[in-house]
Scaffold this motif. Structure first.
Motif, PDB file in Angstrom:
ATOM      1  N   ILE A  42       0.830  -1.200   0.000  1.00 47.72           N
ATOM      2  CA  ILE A  42       0.000   0.000   0.000  1.00 47.72           C
ATOM      3  C   ILE A  42       0.868   1.254   0.000  1.00 47.72           C
ATOM      4  O   ILE A  42       0.560   2.251  -0.669  1.00 47.72           O
ATOM      5  N   VAL A  43       1.967   1.220   0.753  1.00 46.73           N
ATOM      6  CA  VAL A  43       2.893   2.370   0.781  1.00 46.73           C
ATOM      7  C   VAL A  43       3.409   2.644  -0.632  1.00 46.73           C
ATOM      8  O   VAL A  43       3.396   3.789  -1.110  1.00 46.73           O
ATOM      9  N   GLN A  44       3.877   1.585  -1.309  1.00 44.84           N
ATOM     10  CA  GLN A  44       4.401   1.753  -2.667  1.00 44.84           C
ATOM     11  C   GLN A  44       3.319   2.258  -3.622  1.00 44.84           C
ATOM     12  O   GLN A  44       3.565   3.156  -4.443  1.00 44.84           O
ATOM     13  N   ASP A  45       2.123   1.692  -3.512  1.00 47.41           N
ATOM     14  CA  ASP A  45       1.027   2.106  -4.386  1.00 47.41           C
ATOM     15  C   ASP A  45       0.620   3.552  -4.125  1.00 47.41           C
ATOM     16  O   ASP A  45       0.283   4.295  -5.054  1.00 47.41           O
ATOM     17  N   THR A  46       0.638   3.944  -2.850  1.00 51.38           N
ATOM     18  CA  THR A  46       0.257   5.311  -2.488  1.00 51.38           C
ATOM     19  C   THR A  46       1.206   6.329  -3.096  1.00 51.38           C
ATOM     20  O   THR A  46       0.790   7.309  -3.726  1.00 51.38           O
ATOM     21  N   PHE A  47       2.498   6.090  -2.944  1.00 52.88           N
ATOM     22  CA  PHE A  47       3.476   7.053  -3.459  1.00 52.88           C
ATOM     23  C   PHE A  47       3.590   6.981  -4.980  1.00 52.88           C
ATOM     24  O   PHE A  47       3.920   7.994  -5.629  1.00 52.88           O
ATOM     25  N   LEU A  48       3.292   5.818  -5.548  1.00 62.99           N
ATOM     26  CA  LEU A  48       3.250   5.729  -7.007  1.00 62.99           C
ATOM     27  C   LEU A  48       2.130   6.605  -7.546  1.00 62.99           C
ATOM     28  O   LEU A  48       2.306   7.313  -8.551  1.00 62.99           O
ATOM     29  N   GLN A  49       0.987   6.593  -6.862  1.00 63.66           N
ATOM     30  CA  GLN A  49      -0.122   7.445  -7.287  1.00 63.66           C
ATOM     31  C   GLN A  49       0.234   8.917  -7.137  1.00 63.66           C
ATOM     32  O   GLN A  49      -0.114   9.741  -7.985  1.00 63.66           O
ATOM     33  N   VAL A  50       0.932   9.247  -6.048  1.00 64.48           N
ATOM     34  CA  VAL A  50       1.360  10.637  -5.843  1.00 64.48           C
ATOM     35  C   VAL A  50       2.242  11.089  -7.001  1.00 64.48           C
ATOM     36  O   VAL A  50       2.069  12.184  -7.555  1.00 64.48           O
ATOM     37  N   TRP A  51       3.188  10.231  -7.387  1.00 62.91           N
ATOM     38  CA  TRP A  51       4.092  10.583  -8.483  1.00 62.91           C
ATOM     39  C   TRP A  51       3.332  10.715  -9.807  1.00 62.91           C
ATOM     40  O   TRP A  51       3.527  11.680 -10.553  1.00 62.91           O
ATOM     41  N   ASN A  52       2.475   9.761 -10.072  1.00 63.64           N
ATOM     42  CA  ASN A  52       1.757   9.755 -11.348  1.00 63.64           C
ATOM     43  C   ASN A  52       0.767  10.910 -11.465  1.00 63.64           C
ATOM     44  O   ASN A  52       0.446  11.349 -12.571  1.00 63.64           O
ATOM     45  N   SER A  53       0.246  11.366 -10.319  1.00 61.96           N
ATOM     46  CA  SER A  53      -0.749  12.448 -10.344  1.00 61.96           C
ATOM     47  C   SER A  53      -0.171  13.746  -9.789  1.00 61.96           C
ATOM     48  O   SER A  53      -0.916  14.631  -9.375  1.00 61.96           O
ATOM     49  N   ARG A  54       1.145  13.873  -9.806  1.00 63.61           N
ATOM     50  CA  ARG A  54       1.820  15.011  -9.165  1.00 63.61           C
ATOM     51  C   ARG A  54       1.400  16.365  -9.729  1.00 63.61           C
ATOM     52  O   ARG A  54       1.375  17.366  -9.007  1.00 63.61           O
ATOM     53  N   GLU A  55       1.058  16.404 -11.010  1.00 58.20           N
ATOM     54  CA  GLU A  55       0.707  17.680 -11.629  1.00 58.20           C
ATOM     55  C   GLU A  55      -0.596  18.248 -11.082  1.00 58.20           C
ATOM     56  O   GLU A  55      -0.864  19.443 -11.226  1.00 58.20           O
ATOM     57  N   GLY A  56      -1.403  17.392 -10.459  1.00 56.65           N
ATOM     58  CA  GLY A  56      -2.671  17.870  -9.909  1.00 56.65           C
ATOM     59  C   GLY A  56      -2.614  18.199  -8.430  1.00 56.65           C
ATOM     60  O   GLY A  56      -3.628  18.571  -7.824  1.00 56.65           O
ATOM     61  N   ILE A  57      -1.438  18.093  -7.822  1.00 58.22           N
ATOM     62  CA  ILE A  57      -1.289  18.358  -6.390  1.00 58.22           C
ATOM     63  C   ILE A  57      -1.342  19.855  -6.115  1.00 58.22           C
ATOM     64  O   ILE A  57      -0.771  20.660  -6.860  1.00 58.22           O
ATOM     65  N   ASP A  58      -2.027  20.225  -5.050  1.00 51.52           N
ATOM     66  CA  ASP A  58      -2.088  21.615  -4.611  1.00 51.52           C
ATOM     67  C   ASP A  58      -0.872  21.889  -3.739  1.00 51.52           C
ATOM     68  O   ASP A  58      -0.764  21.364  -2.632  1.00 51.52           O
ATOM     69  N   CYS A  59       0.055  22.698  -4.219  1.00 49.96           N
ATOM     70  CA  CYS A  59       1.297  22.934  -3.476  1.00 49.96           C
ATOM     71  C   CYS A  59       1.058  23.712  -2.194  1.00 49.96           C
ATOM     72  O   CYS A  59       1.933  23.764  -1.318  1.00 49.96           O
ATOM     73  N   GLU A  60      -0.128  24.314  -2.057  1.00 53.42           N
ATOM     74  CA  GLU A  60      -0.471  25.030  -0.828  1.00 53.42           C
ATOM     75  C   GLU A  60      -1.284  24.156   0.116  1.00 53.42           C
ATOM     76  O   GLU A  60      -1.640  24.573   1.214  1.00 53.42           O
ATOM     77  N   GLY A  61      -1.591  22.932  -0.324  1.00 56.36           N
ATOM     78  CA  GLY A  61      -2.423  22.048   0.475  1.00 56.36           C
ATOM     79  C   GLY A  61      -1.636  21.271   1.513  1.00 56.36           C
ATOM     80  O   GLY A  61      -0.414  21.430   1.661  1.00 56.36           O
ATOM     81  N   ASN A  62      -2.351  20.405   2.213  1.00 59.05           N
ATOM     82  CA  ASN A  62      -1.761  19.582   3.265  1.00 59.05           C
ATOM     83  C   ASN A  62      -1.410  18.223   2.677  1.00 59.05           C
ATOM     84  O   ASN A  62      -2.268  17.394   2.441  1.00 59.05           O
ATOM     85  N   ILE A  63      -0.121  18.005   2.425  1.00 56.47           N
ATOM     86  CA  ILE A  63       0.302  16.768   1.775  1.00 56.47           C
ATOM     87  C   ILE A  63       0.032  15.559   2.655  1.00 56.47           C
ATOM     88  O   ILE A  63      -0.260  14.469   2.159  1.00 56.47           O
ATOM     89  N   GLU A  64       0.106  15.734   3.981  1.00 58.03           N
ATOM     90  CA  GLU A  64      -0.136  14.610   4.879  1.00 58.03           C
ATOM     91  C   GLU A  64      -1.590  14.153   4.782  1.00 58.03           C
ATOM     92  O   GLU A  64      -1.870  12.947   4.758  1.00 58.03           O
ATOM     93  N   ALA A  65      -2.500  15.099   4.733  1.00 64.05           N
ATOM     94  CA  ALA A  65      -3.915  14.759   4.590  1.00 64.05           C
ATOM     95  C   ALA A  65      -4.176  14.124   3.221  1.00 64.05           C
ATOM     96  O   ALA A  65      -4.972  13.191   3.095  1.00 64.05           O
ATOM     97  N   TYR A  66      -3.486  14.618   2.209  1.00 63.23           N
ATOM     98  CA  TYR A  66      -3.618  14.076   0.842  1.00 63.23           C
ATOM     99  C   TYR A  66      -3.159  12.627   0.811  1.00 63.23           C
ATOM    100  O   TYR A  66      -3.837  11.750   0.256  1.00 63.23           O
ATOM    101  N   LEU A  67      -2.023  12.348   1.434  1.00 69.58           N
ATOM    102  CA  LEU A  67      -1.502  10.984   1.506  1.00 69.58           C
ATOM    103  C   LEU A  67      -2.430  10.093   2.318  1.00 69.58           C
ATOM    104  O   LEU A  67      -2.632   8.916   1.986  1.00 69.58           O
ATOM    105  N   TYR A  68      -3.002  10.651   3.377  1.00 65.53           N
ATOM    106  CA  TYR A  68      -3.902   9.876   4.224  1.00 65.53           C
ATOM    107  C   TYR A  68      -5.102   9.367   3.429  1.00 65.53           C
ATOM    108  O   TYR A  68      -5.470   8.196   3.532  1.00 65.53           O
ATOM    109  N   VAL A  69      -5.692  10.245   2.637  1.00 66.76           N
ATOM    110  CA  VAL A  69      -6.879   9.864   1.869  1.00 66.76           C
ATOM    111  C   VAL A  69      -6.541   8.759   0.865  1.00 66.76           C
ATOM    112  O   VAL A  69      -7.277   7.776   0.735  1.00 66.76           O
ATOM    113  N   ILE A  70      -5.414   8.915   0.162  1.00 65.32           N
ATOM    114  CA  ILE A  70      -5.014   7.895  -0.818  1.00 65.32           C
ATOM    115  C   ILE A  70      -4.776   6.558  -0.126  1.00 65.32           C
ATOM    116  O   ILE A  70      -5.279   5.516  -0.551  1.00 65.32           O
ATOM    117  N   CYS A  71      -3.991   6.588   0.953  1.00 75.25           N
ATOM    118  CA  CYS A  71      -3.652   5.359   1.666  1.00 75.25           C
ATOM    119  C   CYS A  71      -4.889   4.706   2.265  1.00 75.25           C
ATOM    120  O   CYS A  71      -5.057   3.483   2.184  1.00 75.25           O
TER     121      CYS A  71
END
Length: 200
Positions: A54-83
């Motif tokens: 799940i860890v690998q899949d979560t960060f793979l999704q982060v990398w693949n969808s990186r262009e849609g990440i809000d740089c002002e957002g909360n990355i921890e909360a973003y990772l939490y939802v994916i995981c």
């Protein structure tokens, strides 16, 4: 391409570099948050190999969808939802919903109620999410870290850069809302679910 972690600076600048495809920024995000992602996955799945996947899949999704990440957002909360989503999906596939209710074993022994794991897993997930989402964003994060991921107040305070008393105060407020909402739903929920949060 940046070559030194110190150059990346704040989390916002790290996310900005990640969005651009900077692998060093991605590695820094991984190094900072992979442990908490693993803990969440393991708390749901109770299986080391599955949690690691799940860890690998979560960060793979982060990398693949990186262009849609809000740089002002909360990355921890973003990772939490994916995981969280990946972990519950994995749980369904593995047909191991009963492991989600390990903390409820003692309650069930004393009440004599038998919980239908499949039905209760869905109710637990859906009901808690609806209640937690009513909390302010910071309270949501603190509640999730404390009650769903098992972090201590001190660990949360250190992670978020706030005082332990602030964590306690936020938890008191969050639990008041959760308990109040669960009391309203007591007749419609498994008794063990009600006790898990009302008496914690």
């Amino acid at each position: 391409m940046l070559t030194d972690n110190s150059v990346l600076g704040s989390e916002t600048s790290i996310l900005q570099q990640l969005i651009k495809g900077n692998q060093l920024a991605f590695k820094q995000i991984y190094d900072l948050h992979s442990e908490s992602v693993y803990r969440l996955a393991f708390n749901v799945l109770k299986d080391v190999k599955s949690a690691e996947e799940i860890v690998q899949d979560t960060f793979l999704q982060v990398w693949n969808s990186r262009e849609g990440i809000d740089c002002e957002g909360n990355i921890e909360a973003y990772l939490y939802v994916i995981c969280r989503n990946k972990s519950f999906n994995k749980l369904k596939v593995m047909k191991r919903q009963q492991q989600l209710f390990t903390p409820l074993t003692d309650v069930n022994d004393h009440t004599g109620y038998v919980v239908d794991d499949s039905r209760s897993a869905k109710e637990l997930h859906e009901t808690l999410e609806k209640i937690i989402e009513k909390l302010p964003e910071r309270q949501q994060l603190i509640f999730r870290l404390c009650r769903l991921e098992g972090f201590s107040h001190k660990e949360i305070a250190d992670r978020l850069g706030i005082s332990i008393q602030t964590v306690k105060n936020q938890m008191v407020s969050a639990l008041r809302v959760v308990r109040s909402e669960l009391q309203k739903l007591e007749k419609d929920l498994p008794l063990s679910l009600f006790y898990l949060f009302f008496f914690m």
